[in-house]
Design a protein around this motif. Structure first.
Motif, mmCIF file in Angstrom:
data_model
loop_
_atom_site.group_PDB
_atom_site.id
_atom_site.type_symbol
_atom_site.label_atom_id
_atom_site.label_comp_id
_atom_site.label_asym_id
_atom_site.label_seq_id
_atom_site.Cartn_x
_atom_site.Cartn_y
_atom_site.Cartn_z
ATOM 1 N N HIS A 63 -7.892 5.232 -11.341
ATOM 2 C CA HIS A 63 -7.376 6.596 -11.335
ATOM 3 C C HIS A 63 -8.508 7.535 -11.715
ATOM 4 N N TYR A 72 0.823 -1.205 0.000
ATOM 5 C CA TYR A 72 0.000 0.000 0.000
ATOM 6 C C TYR A 72 0.864 1.263 0.000
ATOM 7 N N LYS A 84 1.884 3.192 -2.499
ATOM 8 C CA LYS A 84 1.426 4.273 -3.370
ATOM 9 C C LYS A 84 0.209 4.947 -2.751
ATOM 10 N N ASP A 85 0.122 6.257 -2.956
ATOM 11 C CA ASP A 85 -0.967 7.040 -2.378
ATOM 12 C C ASP A 85 -2.288 6.720 -3.080
ATOM 13 N N ARG A 137 -8.598 2.655 -4.329
ATOM 14 C CA ARG A 137 -8.003 1.316 -4.273
ATOM 15 C C ARG A 137 -8.913 0.411 -3.455
#
Length: 156
Positions: free
Chosen positions: A155, A73, A75-76, A115
């Motif tokens: 995204h 985890y 990545k933001d 996510r």
């Protein structure tokens, strides 16, 4: 159909701990204990009741409680957890729940990336999140029970 989101309260937390899922989804069953209910109502854990016509139909959470130990985890992203009342699952309405949860999350947290972490066996949930535009970025085994999980992102 639009749902009403409210911070989780003790009464709704108690209700969802009594939800009973049939196999193979029984891993989502929980027990009603004060520690678990306390975790659901702790505002730092960002749990929300999802209601329709005043009735609890689902819940969601955002942040660390939506993560599974063992996944990457770094990545933001805004992690999302979603649970639907057992008698309402498997009816092809996953997109409604997901769309409203994403709309709520956008307005509340304004993330750049969503996510979700889904148990690999849960093909219904994987299909629903992929249909909503999420893409798989990782597969891993959970730290505690070595069960396979999948991480998907969208995204914005």
């Amino acid at each position: 159909m639009h749902f009403c989101f409210e911070p989780m309260n003790a009464a709704n937390a108690e209700k969802l701990t009594r939800w009973h899922y049939e196999p193979p989804y029984q891993r989502y069953n929980s027990t009603s204990d004060e520690t678990l209910i306390g975790s659901f109502v702790d505002s730092q854990n960002a749990y929300y009741s999802i209601q329709y016509n005043g009735e609890l139909v689902a819940f969601c959470c955002f942040g660390k409680d939506a993560q599974v130990p063992g996944g990457d985890y770094a990545k933001d992203a805004l992690d999302i957890g979603l649970g639907v009342r057992p008698d309402l699952t498997g009816q092809g309405k996953g997109q409604m729940y997901i769309a409203d949860v994403l709309d709520f999350a956008r307005s509340k947290f304004n993330p750049r990336v969503f996510r979700v972490t889904v148990a690999a066996f849960n093909e219904r949930a994987l299909r629903a999140w992929k249909k909503a535009g999420f893409q798989q970025v990782q597969a891993f085994l959970a730290q505690d029970d070595k069960e396979p999980f999948v991480i998907l992102v969208q995204h914005i």
